[in-house]
Every structure is written in C-alpha cells, then in structure tokens.
Design an enzyme around this catalytic site. Structure first.
Site, PDB file in Angstrom:
ATOM      1  N   GLU A  62       0.813  -1.220   0.000  1.00  0.00           N
ATOM      2  CA  GLU A  62       0.000   0.000   0.000  1.00  0.00           C
ATOM      3  C   GLU A  62       0.847   1.271   0.000  1.00  0.00           C
ATOM      4  O   GLU A  62       0.308   2.375  -0.098  1.00  0.00           O
ATOM      5  CB  GLU A  62      -0.968  -0.013   1.190  1.00  0.00           C
ATOM      6  CG  GLU A  62      -2.007  -1.140   1.134  1.00  0.00           C
ATOM      7  CD  GLU A  62      -1.431  -2.509   1.508  1.00  0.00           C
ATOM      8  OE1 GLU A  62      -0.376  -2.564   2.176  1.00  0.00           O
ATOM      9  OE2 GLU A  62      -2.029  -3.532   1.118  1.00  0.00           O
ATOM     10  N   PHE A  95      -3.111 -14.593   1.043  1.00  0.00           N
ATOM     11  CA  PHE A  95      -2.510 -13.875  -0.079  1.00  0.00           C
ATOM     12  C   PHE A  95      -0.994 -13.983  -0.016  1.00  0.00           C
ATOM     13  O   PHE A  95      -0.345 -14.169  -1.032  1.00  0.00           O
ATOM     14  CB  PHE A  95      -2.952 -12.400  -0.072  1.00  0.00           C
ATOM     15  CG  PHE A  95      -4.158 -12.176  -0.935  1.00  0.00           C
ATOM     16  CD1 PHE A  95      -5.255 -13.007  -0.855  1.00  0.00           C
ATOM     17  CD2 PHE A  95      -4.177 -11.128  -1.843  1.00  0.00           C
ATOM     18  CE1 PHE A  95      -6.365 -12.808  -1.659  1.00  0.00           C
ATOM     19  CE2 PHE A  95      -5.282 -10.924  -2.654  1.00  0.00           C
ATOM     20  CZ  PHE A  95      -6.380 -11.759  -2.570  1.00  0.00           C
ATOM     21  N   GLU A 123       2.453 -14.169  -2.916  1.00  0.00           N
ATOM     22  CA  GLU A 123       3.676 -13.423  -2.627  1.00  0.00           C
ATOM     23  C   GLU A 123       4.884 -14.360  -2.492  1.00  0.00           C
ATOM     24  O   GLU A 123       5.795 -14.320  -3.328  1.00  0.00           O
ATOM     25  CB  GLU A 123       3.450 -12.513  -1.414  1.00  0.00           C
ATOM     26  CG  GLU A 123       2.400 -11.460  -1.772  1.00  0.00           C
ATOM     27  CD  GLU A 123       2.067 -10.433  -0.711  1.00  0.00           C
ATOM     28  OE1 GLU A 123       1.836  -9.273  -1.075  1.00  0.00           O
ATOM     29  OE2 GLU A 123       1.968 -10.782   0.478  1.00  0.00           O
TER      30      GLU A 123
HETATM   31  P1  AVW Z   1      -4.767 -11.206   5.580  1.00  0.00           P
HETATM   32  P2  AVW Z   1      -3.012 -12.053   3.506  1.00  0.00           P
HETATM   33  N1  AVW Z   1      -6.864  -3.771   0.985  1.00  0.00           N
HETATM   34  O1  AVW Z   1      -4.570 -10.235   6.688  1.00  0.00           O
HETATM   35  O2  AVW Z   1      -1.645 -12.694   3.588  1.00  0.00           O
HETATM   36  C1  AVW Z   1      -7.829  -4.651   1.226  1.00  0.00           C
HETATM   37  O3  AVW Z   1      -5.460 -12.471   5.887  1.00  0.00           O
HETATM   38  O4  AVW Z   1      -4.106 -12.890   2.952  1.00  0.00           O
HETATM   39  O5  AVW Z   1      -3.315 -11.539   4.971  1.00  0.00           O
HETATM   40  N2  AVW Z   1      -7.644  -5.951   1.206  1.00  0.00           N
HETATM   41  C2  AVW Z   1      -6.423  -6.404   0.898  1.00  0.00           C
HETATM   42  C3  AVW Z   1      -5.347  -5.564   0.626  1.00  0.00           C
HETATM   43  C4  AVW Z   1      -5.613  -4.173   0.682  1.00  0.00           C
HETATM   44  N3  AVW Z   1      -4.662  -3.267   0.483  1.00  0.00           N
HETATM   45  N4  AVW Z   1      -4.249  -6.328   0.379  1.00  0.00           N
HETATM   46  C5  AVW Z   1      -4.643  -7.599   0.516  1.00  0.00           C
HETATM   47  N5  AVW Z   1      -5.944  -7.640   0.827  1.00  0.00           N
HETATM   48  C6  AVW Z   1      -6.803  -8.745   1.179  1.00  0.00           C
HETATM   49  C7  AVW Z   1      -1.051  -8.194   0.152  1.00  0.00           C
HETATM   50  C8  AVW Z   1      -6.341 -10.121   0.980  1.00  0.00           C
HETATM   51  O6  AVW Z   1      -6.925 -10.550  -0.209  1.00  0.00           O
HETATM   52  C9  AVW Z   1      -0.112  -7.558   1.131  1.00  0.00           C
HETATM   53  F1  AVW Z   1       1.063  -7.252   0.500  1.00  0.00           F
HETATM   54  C10 AVW Z   1      -6.913 -10.917   2.145  1.00  0.00           C
HETATM   55  O7  AVW Z   1      -8.039 -11.647   1.753  1.00  0.00           O
HETATM   56  C11 AVW Z   1       0.076  -8.558   2.232  1.00  0.00           C
HETATM   57  O8  AVW Z   1       1.413  -9.029   2.276  1.00  0.00           O
HETATM   58  C12 AVW Z   1      -7.377  -9.905   3.136  1.00  0.00           C
HETATM   59  O9  AVW Z   1      -6.962  -8.656   2.604  1.00  0.00           O
HETATM   60  C13 AVW Z   1      -0.889  -9.673   1.941  1.00  0.00           C
HETATM   61  O10 AVW Z   1      -1.439  -9.438   0.650  1.00  0.00           O
HETATM   62  C14 AVW Z   1      -6.785 -10.096   4.493  1.00  0.00           C
HETATM   63  O11 AVW Z   1      -5.455 -10.452   4.392  1.00  0.00           O
HETATM   64  C15 AVW Z   1      -2.048  -9.725   2.945  1.00  0.00           C
HETATM   65  O12 AVW Z   1      -2.905 -10.735   2.607  1.00  0.00           O
END
Ligand code: AVW
Length: 259
Positions: free
Chosen positions: A98, A174, A179
């Site tokens: 972000e 994710f 990643e």
């Molecule tokens: P999580 P994840 N805005 O906390 O490893 C909204 O379970 O799955 O950890 N939703 C988002 C965003 C965002 N900016 N980014 C990811 N998501 C979703 C990207 C994601 O699909 C970052 F670089 C998941 O279902 C982190 O390293 C949900 O938020 C990684 O993915 C909760 O995530 C975090 O995903």
C-alpha cells in the site's frame, strides 16, 4: 458492499499526491502519467461481469504503475495490516504494497464492473465470498504478485501468532498464494519473519512451532535464508504507544530510574 463515490477523482487525486508530495523522494516514479494509470485501472474491469474477472485484466495497469523497490525494504503482512503500516512508516522504515503506487491508488476503495451500460456498478458490488475471483480480489491478487516480483534483498513478513482460529502462516493466504511463490530467486536473499503477539494475548504460536515450522520449510525449499523473531523491541514499543500503562510496557522506566 456499497461502492466508493467519486472513485475516479479519488484515484487521480491520490496519484498526484503520491507522485508530487507523499512519496516523491521515497520511491522511484512509475512510467505512466496519472490520467493514463487511472484509465488503465478503470478499463481493466469496466464492461466485465463482477465475478470471475481474471488477474490478467489488470496487467496493463500493473505494468504502467510498477516501480522498482529499494533493496531490503519490502514488508509483507498477514492479519496485521494496521500494525505493519505503522511500522513501515509510509516507506520510511519499510515499503508495504500500500506504499507502492499500485496499492496506494486503490487501498480501501470498493469497485466492480458490470456487463450492461455504463459498464461500472456505481452502487453495490458482490462480497469476496460471493464469487470465485471478484473484481477487487483479482486486483489485490495481481497487485500482491507484482509487489512480490519486485522485492529485492531481504524481505520481511509480519504476522500474528496469537490467533487460535488462524495460523500465522497459511499457504492459502494472499502471502502464501501470491507473494511467497513469486519472490525472485535471483534477487531475494532471505525471508525475515516478524511474529507479533498482542500485549494482552497468549502466544499461540512462536517462531519455533506451529505454522512457522511450515513457513521455514517453504522458505528454505525455495533457496532463501529464513529468520524469525518473536515480538522485536521495535514492535513492542509501537504497541505500547497505545497501551503505555500496562505491565508489559513498564520496562523502559525501570532502566531509566534503577532501584
Ligand atoms: P490477511 P493475507 N486492501 O490479513 O496474507 C484490502 O489475511 O491474505 O493476509 N484488502 C487487501 C489488501 C488491501 N490493500 N491487500 C490484501 N488484501 C486482502 C497483500 C487479501 O486478499 C499484502 F502485500 C486478504 O483476503 C500482504 O502481504 C485480506 O486482505 C498480503 O497481501 C486479508 O489479508 C495480505 O494478505
């Protein structure tokens, strides 16, 4: 959920804020202009049904918005978005998805397309659970993959070891899906895990057990070094800013005023 009003204006405005002010001297610029980037973003999902939008639709946007990442700065997170962002400090300590233009433009927005005119739904979108690959989920999947592919040197992942319902590392998160598998073997040297535990909660998992063992195996199988630290001091101090009087946060005064 309800869609974000004025989403076009927000994207363009965020893009200028990003490139002219907020991240001007923090990260390299993207190649595309703000109008071009917004246009590529909205084109990706407009006139498409909101469910089953493939990640490939967002690729032209990702390519135009992609930035080179500084070495050793990439920070991934799972379950601790807010804490990870506080620690990252808008790119000062670390760079999260972000903090890159791709994530910054769209973070927190709700959008989706529709087959019928005007091609974009301006009132409601399906939730992530309602369809296999919904507009914004495929966006975040593609964005996460692009971010991971750009990471260089040591990469860091922050995750929560106190949740009984959800292991700190899951192959279907994710991080696990989009990643870790896309880190460049020639560019990345190590995966450094920051395992956090909220101050008032027991450690369900530590660096030595539970899903962290699986993470170590998945990391080393890819040829990266693995490091893991439970509750580093820097993170404790951040957590203590919100809860300074509890027992866990009293250590500093003891050192300052011994006896
Ligand atoms: P999580 P994840 N805005 O906390 O490893 C909204 O379970 O799955 O950890 N939703 C988002 C965003 C965002 N900016 N980014 C990811 N998501 C979703 C990207 C994601 O699909 C970052 F670089 C998941 O279902 C982190 O390293 C949900 O938020 C990684 O993915 C909760 O995530 C975090 O995903």
């Amino acid at each position: 959920p309800g869609t974000t009003p004025h989403i076009q204006d927000i994207c363009i405005g965020r893009c200028y804020d990003y490139s002219q002010i907020k991240y001007k001297s923090v990260l390299p610029q993207a190649s595309g202009s703000c109008e071009e980037l917004a246009d590529k973003f909205f084109t990706a999902f407009s006139h498409q049904p909101p469910c089953s939008l493939s990640m490939a639709h967002y690729q032209p946007f990702m390519d135009a918005a992609k930035q080179a990442l500084p070495e050793d700065k990439a920070l991934f997170w799972s379950g601790v978005k807010q804490l990870a962002h506080e620690y990252a400090g808008d790119g000062r300590r670390f760079v999260t998805l972000e903090d890159t233009l791709i994530g910054y433009l769209v973070d927190g927005l709700v959008w989706c397309g529709q087959g019928s005119p005007p091609g974009q739904n301006y009132s409601r979108c399906p939730s992530w659970n309602d369809c296999p690959l919904e507009s914004s989920e495929s966006f975040w999947a593609a964005a996460s993959k692009a971010f991971a592919e750009s990471a260089r040197g040591r990469v860091t992942v922050m995750t929560d070891g106190s949740r009984a319902d959800r292991p700190a590392y899951r192959r279907d998160s994710f991080f696990g899906k989009y990643e870790l598998p896309f880190l460049n073997k020639a560019l990345v040297t190590s995966v450094d895990v920051i395992l956090t535990h909220p101050l008032d909660q027991p450690a369900v998992e530590t660096c030595e057990n539970g899903s962290l063992v699986q993470l170590m195996q998945d990391v080393t199988a890819r040829g990266f070094n693995f490091n893991c630290e439970d509750d580093p001091q820097a993170i404790l101090h951040l957590l203590c800013a919100d809860d300074p009087v509890i027992r866990e946060c009293q250590l500093v005064t003891k050192y300052m005023f011994p006896g």
